[in-house]
Design a protein around this motif. Structure first.
Motif, PDB file in Angstrom:
ATOM      1  N   HIS A  92      29.299 -10.005  13.592  1.00  0.00           N
ATOM      2  CA  HIS A  92      28.910  -9.691  14.966  1.00  0.00           C
ATOM      3  C   HIS A  92      28.308 -10.906  15.668  1.00  0.00           C
ATOM      4  O   HIS A  92      28.611 -11.164  16.839  1.00  0.00           O
ATOM      5  CB  HIS A  92      27.908  -8.530  14.983  1.00  0.00           C
ATOM      6  CG  HIS A  92      27.368  -8.229  16.336  1.00  0.00           C
ATOM      7  ND1 HIS A  92      28.100  -7.557  17.283  1.00  0.00           N
ATOM      8  CD2 HIS A  92      26.185  -8.539  16.914  1.00  0.00           C
ATOM      9  CE1 HIS A  92      27.378  -7.465  18.395  1.00  0.00           C
ATOM     10  NE2 HIS A  92      26.220  -8.041  18.196  1.00  0.00           N
ATOM     11  N   HIS A 147      39.487  -9.397  15.816  1.00  0.00           N
ATOM     12  CA  HIS A 147      38.883  -9.993  14.618  1.00  0.00           C
ATOM     13  C   HIS A 147      37.926  -8.995  13.959  1.00  0.00           C
ATOM     14  O   HIS A 147      36.700  -9.162  14.009  1.00  0.00           O
ATOM     15  CB  HIS A 147      38.115 -11.262  14.984  1.00  0.00           C
ATOM     16  CG  HIS A 147      38.895 -12.224  15.823  1.00  0.00           C
ATOM     17  ND1 HIS A 147      39.885 -13.018  15.306  1.00  0.00           N
ATOM     18  CD2 HIS A 147      38.841 -12.503  17.149  1.00  0.00           C
ATOM     19  CE1 HIS A 147      40.405 -13.755  16.263  1.00  0.00           C
ATOM     20  NE2 HIS A 147      39.790 -13.454  17.404  1.00  0.00           N
ATOM     21  N   PRO A 148      38.437  -7.954  13.306  1.00  0.00           N
ATOM     22  CA  PRO A 148      37.565  -6.898  12.768  1.00  0.00           C
ATOM     23  C   PRO A 148      36.653  -7.340  11.621  1.00  0.00           C
ATOM     24  O   PRO A 148      35.596  -6.746  11.415  1.00  0.00           O
ATOM     25  CB  PRO A 148      38.548  -5.825  12.299  1.00  0.00           C
ATOM     26  CG  PRO A 148      39.836  -6.528  12.102  1.00  0.00           C
ATOM     27  CD  PRO A 148      39.839  -7.672  13.073  1.00  0.00           C
ATOM     28  N   LYS A 149      37.011  -8.390  10.903  1.00  0.00           N
ATOM     29  CA  LYS A 149      36.198  -8.807   9.752  1.00  0.00           C
ATOM     30  C   LYS A 149      35.201  -9.916  10.070  1.00  0.00           C
ATOM     31  O   LYS A 149      34.420 -10.303   9.213  1.00  0.00           O
ATOM     32  CB  LYS A 149      37.108  -9.247   8.607  1.00  0.00           C
ATOM     33  CG  LYS A 149      37.930  -8.096   8.058  1.00  0.00           C
ATOM     34  CD  LYS A 149      38.727  -8.488   6.864  1.00  0.00           C
ATOM     35  CE  LYS A 149      39.502  -7.283   6.360  1.00  0.00           C
ATOM     36  NZ  LYS A 149      40.203  -7.543   5.111  1.00  0.00           N
ATOM     37  N   THR A 150      35.207 -10.386  11.326  1.00  0.00           N
ATOM     38  CA  THR A 150      34.295 -11.460  11.714  1.00  0.00           C
ATOM     39  C   THR A 150      32.907 -10.869  11.991  1.00  0.00           C
ATOM     40  O   THR A 150      32.785  -9.763  12.514  1.00  0.00           O
ATOM     41  CB  THR A 150      34.822 -12.176  12.978  1.00  0.00           C
ATOM     42  OG1 THR A 150      36.155 -12.601  12.721  1.00  0.00           O
ATOM     43  CG2 THR A 150      33.979 -13.376  13.323  1.00  0.00           C
ATOM     44  N   ARG A 167      36.286  -7.537  18.762  1.00  0.00           N
ATOM     45  CA  ARG A 167      36.209  -6.763  17.523  1.00  0.00           C
ATOM     46  C   ARG A 167      37.588  -6.250  17.109  1.00  0.00           C
ATOM     47  O   ARG A 167      37.899  -6.174  15.921  1.00  0.00           O
ATOM     48  CB  ARG A 167      35.247  -5.586  17.680  1.00  0.00           C
ATOM     49  CG  ARG A 167      33.868  -5.921  17.233  1.00  0.00           C
ATOM     50  CD  ARG A 167      33.001  -4.685  17.090  1.00  0.00           C
ATOM     51  NE  ARG A 167      31.697  -5.015  17.654  1.00  0.00           N
ATOM     52  CZ  ARG A 167      31.197  -4.532  18.771  1.00  0.00           C
ATOM     53  NH1 ARG A 167      31.862  -3.650  19.460  1.00  0.00           N
ATOM     54  NH2 ARG A 167      30.030  -4.901  19.203  1.00  0.00           N
TER      55      ARG A 167
END
Length: 94
Positions: free
Chosen positions: A72, A67-70, A64
């Motif tokens: 869950h 890659h915060p925008k990927t 997370r």
């Protein structure tokens, strides 16, 4: 006066006996207070997290951050796929 009683059986059987006894006691004492109190008093004990659960929690947190925008679900699939080759898995299989 203290009475000692010898109980025989597997750990799971003994635990089940105590849990059942605790449930019955909780129901007796909380019956007058209503259903919400009974449900609260009769909660089931939680198990300790497995090696897989610990690994996934740690791995998802690091993914997370990277890659915060990927989504869950995508991160979870990556973490689950990496479990098969992880050192934690090999240690837990011993």
């Amino acid at each position: 006066m203290v009475h000692l009683v010898k109980i025989e059986g597997t750990l799971d059987e003994i635990r089940a006996m105590f849990v059942e006894g605790a449930k019955q006691e909780a129901k007796k004492t909380a019956k007058a207070a209503g259903k919400a109190t009974v449900k609260k008093a009769v909660k089931k004990a939680k198990r300790a997290p497995s090696a897989y659960n610990k690994y996934m929690k740690k791995k998802l947190a690091t993914l997370r951050k990277k890659h915060p925008k990927t989504a869950h679900a995508t991160l979870f699939k990556r973490a689950a796929k990496s479990w098969s080759s992880s050192a934690e898995r090999k240690r837990s299989m011993k």
